[in-house]
Write a protein that holds these residues in place. Structure first.
Motif, PDB file in Angstrom:
ATOM      1  N   GLY A   1       4.632  28.850  56.034  1.00  0.00           N
ATOM      2  CA  GLY A   1       4.114  29.285  55.594  1.00  0.00           C
ATOM      3  C   GLY A   1       2.278  28.716  55.922  1.00  0.00           C
ATOM      4  N   GLN A   2       1.411  29.652  55.366  1.00  0.00           N
ATOM      5  CA  GLN A   2      -0.026  28.813  56.065  1.00  0.00           C
ATOM      6  C   GLN A   2      -0.193  29.031  54.804  1.00  0.00           C
ATOM      7  OE1 GLN A   2       0.498  32.495  59.344  1.00  0.00           O
ATOM      8  NE2 GLN A   2      -2.038  32.614  58.399  1.00  0.00           N
ATOM      9  N   SER A   3      -1.570  28.544  54.603  1.00  0.00           N
ATOM     10  CA  SER A   3      -2.484  28.375  52.660  1.00  0.00           C
ATOM     11  C   SER A   3      -3.597  28.163  53.681  1.00  0.00           C
ATOM     12  CB  SER A   3      -1.846  28.106  51.907  1.00  0.00           C
ATOM     13  OG  SER A   3      -0.657  28.577  51.547  1.00  0.00           O
TER      14      SER A   3
ATOM     15  N   ASP B   1      -1.086  26.827  46.987  1.00  0.00           N
ATOM     16  CA  ASP B   1      -0.124  27.862  46.387  1.00  0.00           C
ATOM     17  C   ASP B   1       1.851  26.811  46.375  1.00  0.00           C
ATOM     18  OD1 ASP B   1      -0.220  28.919  48.695  1.00  0.00           O
ATOM     19  OD2 ASP B   1       0.619  30.571  49.339  1.00  0.00           O
TER      20      ASP B   1
ATOM     21  N   THR C   1       6.077  19.478  49.028  1.00  0.00           N
ATOM     22  CA  THR C   1       5.928  20.366  50.417  1.00  0.00           C
ATOM     23  C   THR C   1       5.453  19.877  51.216  1.00  0.00           C
ATOM     24  OG1 THR C   1       5.370  22.414  49.118  1.00  0.00           O
ATOM     25  CG2 THR C   1       4.925  22.915  51.155  1.00  0.00           C
TER      26      THR C   1
ATOM     27  N   ARG D   1       5.028  38.397  53.325  1.00  0.00           N
ATOM     28  CA  ARG D   1       4.127  37.193  53.457  1.00  0.00           C
ATOM     29  C   ARG D   1       5.591  35.820  52.973  1.00  0.00           C
ATOM     30  NH1 ARG D   1      -1.050  36.560  54.963  1.00  0.00           N
ATOM     31  NH2 ARG D   1      -1.645  33.769  54.179  1.00  0.00           N
TER      32      ARG D   1
ATOM     33  N   PHE E   1       8.698  25.735  54.358  1.00  0.00           N
ATOM     34  CA  PHE E   1       9.486  26.185  52.764  1.00  0.00           C
ATOM     35  C   PHE E   1      10.942  25.773  52.715  1.00  0.00           C
ATOM     36  CE2 PHE E   1       6.771  30.628  53.662  1.00  0.00           C
ATOM     37  CZ  PHE E   1       5.937  30.274  53.196  1.00  0.00           C
ATOM     38  N   HIS E   2      10.111  24.354  51.941  1.00  0.00           N
ATOM     39  CA  HIS E   2      11.646  23.407  52.234  1.00  0.00           C
ATOM     40  C   HIS E   2      12.520  23.690  51.290  1.00  0.00           C
ATOM     41  CE1 HIS E   2       9.377  21.242  49.123  1.00  0.00           C
ATOM     42  NE2 HIS E   2      10.673  20.476  48.644  1.00  0.00           N
ATOM     43  N   GLU E   3      11.841  24.246  50.114  1.00  0.00           N
ATOM     44  CA  GLU E   3      13.097  24.713  48.879  1.00  0.00           C
ATOM     45  C   GLU E   3      13.586  25.723  49.365  1.00  0.00           C
ATOM     46  OE1 GLU E   3      14.555  23.197  46.099  1.00  0.00           O
ATOM     47  OE2 GLU E   3      13.406  21.412  47.128  1.00  0.00           O
TER      48      GLU E   3
ATOM     49  N   THR F   1       9.563  34.148  51.299  1.00  0.00           N
ATOM     50  CA  THR F   1       9.684  32.882  51.918  1.00  0.00           C
ATOM     51  C   THR F   1      10.901  33.116  52.880  1.00  0.00           C
ATOM     52  OG1 THR F   1      10.130  32.960  50.029  1.00  0.00           O
ATOM     53  CG2 THR F   1       8.631  31.726  50.138  1.00  0.00           C
TER      54      THR F   1
ATOM     55  N   LEU G   1       4.760  24.437  46.111  1.00  0.00           N
ATOM     56  CA  LEU G   1       5.415  23.151  45.349  1.00  0.00           C
ATOM     57  C   LEU G   1       4.797  22.016  45.492  1.00  0.00           C
ATOM     58  CD1 LEU G   1       7.819  24.020  43.676  1.00  0.00           C
ATOM     59  CD2 LEU G   1       9.494  23.360  45.483  1.00  0.00           C
TER      60      LEU G   1
ATOM     61  N   ILE H   1       4.732  29.690  40.526  1.00  0.00           N
ATOM     62  CA  ILE H   1       3.717  29.409  41.778  1.00  0.00           C
ATOM     63  C   ILE H   1       2.849  30.461  42.316  1.00  0.00           C
ATOM     64  CG2 ILE H   1       3.259  28.416  44.223  1.00  0.00           C
ATOM     65  CD1 ILE H   1       5.673  26.618  43.525  1.00  0.00           C
ATOM     66  N   PRO H   2       1.250  30.910  42.199  1.00  0.00           N
ATOM     67  CA  PRO H   2       0.844  31.698  42.818  1.00  0.00           C
ATOM     68  C   PRO H   2       1.636  32.280  44.231  1.00  0.00           C
ATOM     69  CG  PRO H   2      -0.624  30.329  42.367  1.00  0.00           C
ATOM     70  CD  PRO H   2       0.950  29.807  41.430  1.00  0.00           C
ATOM     71  N   ARG H   3       1.437  33.502  44.340  1.00  0.00           N
ATOM     72  CA  ARG H   3       2.034  34.279  45.561  1.00  0.00           C
ATOM     73  C   ARG H   3       1.584  34.064  47.001  1.00  0.00           C
ATOM     74  NH1 ARG H   3       4.971  38.684  41.553  1.00  0.00           N
ATOM     75  NH2 ARG H   3       6.430  37.310  41.295  1.00  0.00           N
ATOM     76  N   GLN H   4      -0.195  34.312  46.450  1.00  0.00           N
ATOM     77  CA  GLN H   4      -0.974  33.623  47.238  1.00  0.00           C
ATOM     78  C   GLN H   4      -1.650  32.502  47.516  1.00  0.00           C
ATOM     79  OE1 GLN H   4      -0.085  34.294  51.005  1.00  0.00           O
ATOM     80  NE2 GLN H   4       0.425  36.170  50.309  1.00  0.00           N
TER      81      GLN H   4
HETATM   82  N1  SAM Z   1       0.405  31.344  51.410  1.00  0.00           N
HETATM   83  C1  SAM Z   1       1.631  31.095  52.306  1.00  0.00           C
HETATM   84  C2  SAM Z   1       2.083  32.369  53.239  1.00  0.00           C
HETATM   85  O1  SAM Z   1       1.673  32.989  53.202  1.00  0.00           O
HETATM   86  O2  SAM Z   1       2.429  31.926  53.785  1.00  0.00           O
HETATM   87  C3  SAM Z   1       2.717  31.398  50.813  1.00  0.00           C
HETATM   88  C4  SAM Z   1       2.764  32.934  50.273  1.00  0.00           C
HETATM   89  S1  SAM Z   1       5.095  32.621  49.394  1.00  0.00           S
HETATM   90  C5  SAM Z   1       4.443  34.151  48.949  1.00  0.00           C
HETATM   91  C6  SAM Z   1       4.084  31.646  48.181  1.00  0.00           C
HETATM   92  C7  SAM Z   1       5.613  31.709  47.294  1.00  0.00           C
HETATM   93  O3  SAM Z   1       6.387  30.596  47.689  1.00  0.00           O
HETATM   94  C8  SAM Z   1       5.113  30.480  45.764  1.00  0.00           C
HETATM   95  O4  SAM Z   1       4.978  31.896  44.924  1.00  0.00           O
HETATM   96  C9  SAM Z   1       6.324  30.037  45.679  1.00  0.00           C
HETATM   97  O5  SAM Z   1       7.404  30.638  45.270  1.00  0.00           O
HETATM   98  C10 SAM Z   1       6.536  29.792  47.097  1.00  0.00           C
HETATM   99  N2  SAM Z   1       6.555  27.901  47.899  1.00  0.00           N
HETATM  100  C11 SAM Z   1       5.508  27.182  48.020  1.00  0.00           C
HETATM  101  N3  SAM Z   1       6.027  26.098  48.346  1.00  0.00           N
HETATM  102  C12 SAM Z   1       7.201  26.181  48.241  1.00  0.00           C
HETATM  103  C13 SAM Z   1       8.866  25.351  49.251  1.00  0.00           C
HETATM  104  N4  SAM Z   1       8.212  24.143  49.582  1.00  0.00           N
HETATM  105  N5  SAM Z   1       9.292  26.077  49.109  1.00  0.00           N
HETATM  106  C14 SAM Z   1      10.175  27.113  48.760  1.00  0.00           C
HETATM  107  N6  SAM Z   1       8.908  28.534  48.061  1.00  0.00           N
HETATM  108  C15 SAM Z   1       7.521  27.524  48.119  1.00  0.00           C
END
Ligand code: SAM
Length: 239
Positions: free
Chosen positions: A102-104, A126, A131, A93, A64-66, A95, A128, A23-26
């Protein structure tokens, strides 16, 4: 100080991303990623999103439920710094944060209301698949976009890797890519792999290991060569 809050999911996000790896990091890094925010009861009402169609982008606040079971960390190792240096969790940012929120910002393509189900068609997320979304807000350019803002360790978008398909993967891609179940499949694979999802310490290194990302219900298998990231197989997913 504690406060009494009862946060619940207002929606769930449907995305092509079936596992965290890849998954992209942003948000905004892979615009070919299309998905849906499906409103959950009792918020599943068209009135709850009335007027939202006037906006091109949304803020999604989510859980970030997982990652909740892993808890939070005072300091984390951002992939940007090669995984070698620690920063405070609130300076990143990551997890691994208290409350796991998280916020996107994502692009809004359409608001749908079919058979009593309200959903928002989005791209560039970005998140899962599955989510929980805890709030949805319109992106307001005049106050949310800040010209000349300082981006700390993340001033620029990441450098992209070259992605190419071998002959087998090319013919498999042809079989899948006109299937409406896999919208913009080639661009999605290229966009995801161009981020080089491997751990930071392996970046820019040739690597014979077989890697796999799960997109939709497909597993995409790839290796890293001197020429870049080579996609070697697309096949029905095992997860
Ligand atoms: N843009 C958001 C922020 O800044 O809050 C998320 C940034 S975080 C670094 C992005 C990563 O969160 C993804 O690459 C993925 O690995 C992870 N991720 C995304 N959805 C998730 C979920 N539901 N539970 C756990 N990890 C998740």
């Amino acid at each position: 100080m504690s406060f009494n809050s009862q946060i619940q999911a207002v929606a769930y996000c449907r995305t092509p991303y079936k596992q965290k790896f890849g998954i992209p990091r942003q948000p905004g890094l892979v615009s070919a990623a299309r998905g849906f925010v499906e409103l959950a009861p009792p918020f599943n009402q068209i009135d709850a999103v009335r007027g939202l169609e006037q906006y091109s982008h949304l803020w999604l606040l989510f859980c970030f439920h997982e990652n909740l079971a892993a808890g939070w960390k005072t300091t984390v190792r951002p992939p940007r710094l090669g995984g070698n240096e620690k920063l405070g969790v609130f300076a990143t940012r990551s997890t691994f944060r208290p409350n796991g929120i998280g916020q996107s910002v994502v692009k809004l393509h359409a608001v749908h209301n079919h058979n009593g189900k309200v959903s928002l068609e989005i791209s560039g997320m970005d998140l899962l698949d599955g989510t929980p979304i805890i709030d949805i807000k319109p992106y307001i350019p005049f106050s949310d976009a800040i010209a000349n803002a300082q981006g700390g360790i993340a001033q620029e978008a990441p450098v992209l890797a070259n992605v190419y398909f071998n002959e087998q993967a090319k013919s498999q891609l042809e079989q899948y890519q006109n299937n409406p179940a896999y919208p913009r499949l080639q661009a999605l694979i290229e966009g995801v792999l161009a981020q080089d999802p491997r751990p930071a310490y392996k970046k820019a290194k040739e690597d014979p290991k077989l890697y796999q990302v799960a997109l939709y219900d497909l597993d995409i298998l790839w290796i890293v060569t001197a020429a870049g990231i080579e996609v070697i197989e697309l096949r029905a997913s095992t997860i």
